[in-house]
Write a protein that holds these residues in place. Structure first.
Motif, PDB file in Angstrom:
ATOM      1  N   PHE A 343       0.828  -1.212   0.000  1.00 58.48           N
ATOM      2  CA  PHE A 343       0.000   0.000   0.000  1.00 58.48           C
ATOM      3  C   PHE A 343       0.858   1.255   0.000  1.00 58.48           C
ATOM      4  CE2 PHE A 343      -3.099  -2.860   2.391  1.00 58.48           C
ATOM      5  CZ  PHE A 343      -3.722  -3.242   1.223  1.00 58.48           C
ATOM      6  N   ARG A 344       2.014   1.186   0.666  1.00 56.96           N
ATOM      7  CA  ARG A 344       2.913   2.342   0.649  1.00 56.96           C
ATOM      8  C   ARG A 344       3.435   2.593  -0.758  1.00 56.96           C
ATOM      9  NH1 ARG A 344       4.476   0.129   5.726  1.00 56.96           N
ATOM     10  NH2 ARG A 344       6.299  -0.914   4.841  1.00 56.96           N
ATOM     11  N   VAL A 345       3.712   1.517  -1.504  1.00 54.36           N
ATOM     12  CA  VAL A 345       4.104   1.664  -2.904  1.00 54.36           C
ATOM     13  C   VAL A 345       2.973   2.311  -3.690  1.00 54.36           C
ATOM     14  CG1 VAL A 345       4.643   0.424  -5.028  1.00 54.36           C
ATOM     15  CG2 VAL A 345       5.725  -0.260  -2.886  1.00 54.36           C
ATOM     16  N   LEU A 346       1.772   1.791  -3.524  1.00 59.38           N
ATOM     17  CA  LEU A 346       0.608   2.295  -4.256  1.00 59.38           C
ATOM     18  C   LEU A 346       0.334   3.763  -3.937  1.00 59.38           C
ATOM     19  CD1 LEU A 346      -1.703   1.440  -6.176  1.00 59.38           C
ATOM     20  CD2 LEU A 346      -3.043   0.850  -4.151  1.00 59.38           C
ATOM     21  N   SER A 347       0.474   4.125  -2.667  1.00 58.04           N
ATOM     22  CA  SER A 347       0.150   5.503  -2.261  1.00 58.04           C
ATOM     23  C   SER A 347       1.085   6.523  -2.897  1.00 58.04           C
ATOM     24  CB  SER A 347       0.198   5.629  -0.733  1.00 58.04           C
ATOM     25  OG  SER A 347       1.520   5.459  -0.259  1.00 58.04           O
ATOM     26  N   GLY A 348       2.307   6.085  -3.273  1.00 55.63           N
ATOM     27  CA  GLY A 348       3.256   7.002  -3.888  1.00 55.63           C
ATOM     28  C   GLY A 348       3.089   7.142  -5.385  1.00 55.63           C
ATOM     29  N   MET A 349       2.110   6.453  -5.961  1.00 60.51           N
ATOM     30  CA  MET A 349       1.894   6.488  -7.405  1.00 60.51           C
ATOM     31  C   MET A 349       0.769   7.462  -7.762  1.00 60.51           C
ATOM     32  SD  MET A 349       2.283   2.365  -8.055  1.00 60.51           S
ATOM     33  CE  MET A 349       2.640   2.413  -9.813  1.00 60.51           C
ATOM     34  N   LYS A 350       0.873   8.061  -8.944  1.00 61.40           N
ATOM     35  CA  LYS A 350      -0.118   9.037  -9.390  1.00 61.40           C
ATOM     36  C   LYS A 350      -1.223   8.349 -10.182  1.00 61.40           C
ATOM     37  CE  LYS A 350       3.245  12.809  -9.629  1.00 61.40           C
ATOM     38  NZ  LYS A 350       3.905  13.827 -10.505  1.00 61.40           N
ATOM     39  N   GLY A 351      -2.463   8.754  -9.945  1.00 62.94           N
ATOM     40  CA  GLY A 351      -3.596   8.176 -10.641  1.00 62.94           C
ATOM     41  C   GLY A 351      -4.601   7.585  -9.670  1.00 62.94           C
ATOM     42  N   ARG A 352      -5.723   7.102 -10.208  1.00 61.43           N
ATOM     43  CA  ARG A 352      -6.726   6.463  -9.366  1.00 61.43           C
ATOM     44  C   ARG A 352      -6.168   5.157  -8.827  1.00 61.43           C
ATOM     45  NH1 ARG A 352     -12.516   3.982 -11.208  1.00 61.43           N
ATOM     46  NH2 ARG A 352     -11.127   3.066 -12.777  1.00 61.43           N
TER      47      ARG A 352
END
Length: 453
Positions: A343-352
């Protein structure tokens, strides 16, 4: 294996040669009667459902020799070796072969991240050495001797992964491989059903030091509350790695962008080195720290090791761009710690941000609570849509809704129902995390979503 004869195997196991040529050379193991080679030793394993002794005759049509714990006499042109326990004998052979090889060995264990850490250490060392490493997930009581049998005198270093499912197994494996350097990644809750508490899991993982020589070295995650208390308590040179000031190998100035992770590694008392990784997540920063730390302690160039890591890509968390959106494919395994890291990886990505999740398995009596805790992390991560499958995954939704009532969440009975609902909703620019325990078979979802498969 190289230059290992039937006579050597009899000596290593304390077994009895029932028939066959003692000078025959053996170059590997076979544990599947349908596979092998003419110079391989078949190991019939007695499982919960099947006793492979019944397949020995078929196995010897392919393989050159066999172990047995069920026969006291035999007449055959091929060697049959009587042992007390075939799995233990396999381990004894692996130990004897390891003792013939003079090379530095790094052993890696932990509840989370041991495969990626092992891969990253091997990648870093490969900048200057010919490195052997565990193949796939062969880190068990059977997998480790299989791994050892594939090492050769051409290898200049080895990085081996060791796992466990119950108390006492780490000691068996570390004694077998005799590492020079031991690495412990994280003390999580995997196998807590068997070991009952994280304290017991920590004790089992720390048994890895029992295989070290007097001049052995230990690397511990300096951000793990179960490992920090070992500072100054071990009879070996001990190095901590992580983000805290207590770490001899410390990451600072960490940032994430589309190209991966960037940080500065500070080696206590020596200096700093800029590092770039092509993989995402602060957990991979820690993996890189220990990889570079091991290289440093082995006397290798930190700069060369860091340069090698720029091209690292692991087998666990695969990031694929397809049809305008990005998939984070991580369906091989799942635990609370690895979920939160994803989730930490995902939270740092741009987009929905979309999370497609299945149950975490084998978590014992507190399994629902662990799933709720992951749900709370989902609610804090910026995930906008949550797709779940599996009974326990309902607890993800419960936790996520508690932390973020606005999150859109759905629960499905099957992977196919989930896939049918998800595919029409995907848009260009979406970031989709797909994660769950391997037994939940989320790979079925990935195969239908990932157009590259």
């Amino acid at each position: 294996m190289e230059q290992m004869t039937i006579a050597d195997i009899v000596e290593a196991t304390g077994g009895k040669l029932l028939c066959g040529d003692p000078s025959m050379e053996i170059r590997g193991f076979s544990i599947d009667s349908r596979e092998g080679q003419k110079d391989y030793l078949f190991v019939p394993i007695i499982g919960e459902r099947v006793d492979a002794h019944r397949f020995i005759e078929n196995a010897l049509q392919i393989n050159g020799a066999t172990l047995t714990q069920k026969h006291d006499e035999m007449e055959s042109d091929k060697p049959w070796i009587r042992v007390e326990d075939t799995v233990k004998a396999m381990q004894q052979i692996g130990t004897a072969y390891r003792n013939r090889l003079n090379l530095p060995v790094v052993a890696v264990t932990g509840s989370v991240g041991k495969t990626t850490t092992r891969e990253m250490i091997a990648w870093a060392l490969s900048g200057e050495k010919k490195v052997f490493q565990t193949i796939g997930n062969q880190n068990s009581q059977i997998g480790v001797p299989l791994t050892l049998s594939r090492m050769t005198k051409e290898d200049e270093a080895a990085v081996l992964e060791i796992g466990m499912s119950e108390r006492g197994q780490i000691e068996t494996l570390t004694t077998m491989i005799r590492p020079n350097i031991a690495v412990v990644t994280v003390i999580g809750v995997s196998h807590i059903m068997q070991l009952k508490s994280q304290e017991n899991i920590c004790l089992e993982k720390m048994d890895i030091i029992k295989g070290l020589p007097e001049d052995g070295k230990v690397f511990l995650n300096g951000d793990d509350p179960f490992l920090i208390p070992y500072e100054g308590k071990l009879p070996f040179d001990t190095y901590f790695y992580g983000m805290g000031e207590n770490c001899q190998y410390r990451a600072k100035e960490i940032s994430q962008d589309e190209d991966g992770m960037h940080f500065v590694m500070e080696i206590q008392g020596e200096g700093s080195y800029p590092v770039h990784l092509s993989v995402l997540g602060d957990h991979n920063v820690k993996n890189a720290l220990v990889a570079l730390g091991v290289a440093h302690q082995m006397g290798l160039s930190v700069e060369k090791a860091a340069k090698a890591l720029e091209t690292f890509h692991g087998q666990r968390q695969k990031i694929v761009k397809v049809n305008g959106y990005t998939l984070i494919e991580d369906a091989y395994n799942a635990s609370p710690d690895s979920m939160k890291a994803a989730f930490r990886v995902l939270s740092g990505m741009k987009g929905r941000k979309i999370a497609v999740l299945a149950d975490m398995l084998e978590l014992g009596e507190k399994e629902k609570e662990y799933h709720r805790q992951v749900g709370l992390a989902i609610g804090e991560s910026g995930v906008e849509e949550l797709y779940c499958v599996g009974e326990l995954s309902r607890c993800y939704i419960e936790g996520a809704k508690k932390k973020n009532p606005k999150i859109s969440a759905w629960h499905f009975s099957t992977n196919q129902e989930l896939t049918d609902a998800l595919k029409p909703c995907l848009k260009e620019g979406d970031q989709i995390l797909i994660k769950g325990s391997n037994g939940m078979k989320l790979s079925e979802v990935i195969e239908q979503i990932d157009g590259t498969n």
